[in-house]
Write a protein that holds these residues in place. Structure first.
Motif, short mmCIF file in Angstrom:
data_model
loop_
_atom_site.label_atom_id
_atom_site.label_comp_id
_atom_site.label_asym_id
_atom_site.label_seq_id
_atom_site.Cartn_x
_atom_site.Cartn_y
_atom_site.Cartn_z
N ALA A 245 0.83 -1.20 0.00
CA ALA A 245 0.00 0.00 0.00
C ALA A 245 0.86 1.25 0.00
O ALA A 245 2.00 1.26 0.48
N VAL A 246 0.31 2.32 -0.56
CA VAL A 246 0.93 3.64 -0.44
C VAL A 246 0.73 4.11 0.99
O VAL A 246 -0.40 4.18 1.48
N ILE B 172 -2.34 11.37 -4.64
CA ILE B 172 -1.56 10.44 -3.81
C ILE B 172 -0.96 9.35 -4.67
O ILE B 172 0.23 9.02 -4.56
N GLU B 173 -1.76 8.77 -5.55
CA GLU B 173 -1.28 7.70 -6.43
C GLU B 173 -0.14 8.20 -7.31
O GLU B 173 0.86 7.51 -7.51
N THR C 219 4.28 7.30 -7.15
CA THR C 219 4.96 6.67 -8.28
C THR C 219 5.76 7.68 -9.09
O THR C 219 6.12 7.42 -10.23
N ASP C 220 6.04 8.85 -8.50
CA ASP C 220 6.86 9.88 -9.13
C ASP C 220 6.25 10.43 -10.42
O ASP C 220 6.96 10.91 -11.30
N ARG C 221 4.92 10.33 -10.54
CA ARG C 221 4.25 10.95 -11.68
C ARG C 221 3.73 12.32 -11.26
O ARG C 221 3.45 12.57 -10.10
N SER C 222 3.62 13.21 -12.23
CA SER C 222 3.09 14.54 -11.93
C SER C 222 1.56 14.48 -11.92
O SER C 222 0.95 13.66 -12.59
N TYR C 223 0.96 15.36 -11.13
CA TYR C 223 -0.49 15.47 -11.10
C TYR C 223 -0.84 16.95 -11.06
O TYR C 223 -0.47 17.66 -10.14
N LEU C 224 -1.56 17.40 -12.07
CA LEU C 224 -1.91 18.81 -12.19
C LEU C 224 -3.35 19.01 -11.71
O LEU C 224 -4.30 18.65 -12.41
N VAL D 81 18.16 10.13 -3.97
CA VAL D 81 17.55 9.83 -5.26
C VAL D 81 16.06 10.16 -5.23
O VAL D 81 15.49 10.66 -6.20
N ARG D 82 15.44 9.91 -4.10
CA ARG D 82 14.02 10.21 -3.97
C ARG D 82 13.76 11.71 -4.14
O ARG D 82 12.78 12.12 -4.77
N THR D 83 14.66 12.54 -3.61
CA THR D 83 14.51 13.98 -3.78
C THR D 83 14.71 14.37 -5.24
O THR D 83 14.01 15.26 -5.75
N ILE D 84 15.65 13.71 -5.92
CA ILE D 84 15.83 13.94 -7.35
C ILE D 84 14.53 13.65 -8.09
O ILE D 84 14.07 14.44 -8.94
N ASP D 85 13.92 12.51 -7.80
CA ASP D 85 12.66 12.13 -8.45
C ASP D 85 11.57 13.17 -8.19
O ASP D 85 10.77 13.50 -9.09
#
Length: 220
Positions: free
Chosen positions: A6-7, A121-122, A126-131, A178-182
């Protein structure tokens, strides 16, 4: 107990109804999302040197006890490498842009509700953008409507990523994770999408950066 796949989210808000509402929304979501920690003010979260459980996404309100929006807390939590979603009643464009500059991945108005928050949240996990609609409105109101406004740190990350073989090497050279880079890259892509110039791949980002004078071809 949260599901292993789970997230995992934490909520920082001084209203119990927000905690309860987000928990109910997450339990009803198709993607498994577990609320693993709740806080009534940012200081409680910041004071913990290690979170009680791993946290993928932090849902953060901006205003506590009728005080002014706490941008310093936003800065600290983002700098610690957390993916932060602002969930606030404030929709002033300058405030939204300030939060994006500090490192948040998405800014939502509380009026935007369940569907937008769950989707955000999703995406953040997963390092995707959400506008969100609030972000789109703020970015369209910005003076630089065709060129996104990137912070100095975002520019540093972008150039280093272009010049380096891996995100791990970028993280080492900039003394971040790396997480901050993402998180930085996801936010940059969100900003480009907001001005109608999506850049879903590294190659597309290179093109956009050269077009906007952020980097020169001989720097790559």
């Amino acid at each position: 107990m949260p599901e292993t796949d789970a997230v995992r989210i934490a909520v920082i808000d001084d209203h119990a109804v927000i905690h309860d509402g987000i928990q109910a929304w997450c339990q009803a979501a198709e993607t498994p999302i577990s609320l693993v920690a709740t806080y009534t003010e940012p200081a409680e979260f910041i004071a913990e040197s290690v979170a009680p459980q791993p946290i993928d996404v932090v849902i953060l309100d901006l205003q506590f006890d009728r005080q002014a929006p706490n941008l310093e807390a936003v800065r600290i939590i983002c700098e610690r490498g957390y993916r932060v979603i602002i969930y606030s009643q404030h929709t002033d464009s300058s405030l939204v842009l300030a939060c994006l500059d500090l490192g948040v991945v998405t800014y939502l108005s509380k009026a935007e509700g369940r569907a937008h928050l769950v989707a955000a949240i999703e995406a953040a996990a997963t390092d995707r953008s959400y506008l969100s609609p609030t972000m789109a409105k703020a970015m369209s109101a910005d003076d630089a409507q065709t060129q996104p406004r990137l912070s100095q740190r975002e520019r540093e990350v972008l150039l280093s990523w272009f010049q380096t073989e891996s995100k791990a090497l970028v993280a080492k050279s900039l003394f971040i994770t790396v997480r901050t880079i993402d998180t930085h890259l996801a936010r940059i892509r969100t900003k480009y999408a907001a001005v109608g110039r999506p850049a879903p791949t590294k190659a597309a980002l290179v093109v956009r950066a050269i077009q906007d004078g952020l980097v020169r071809a001989d720097e790559l």
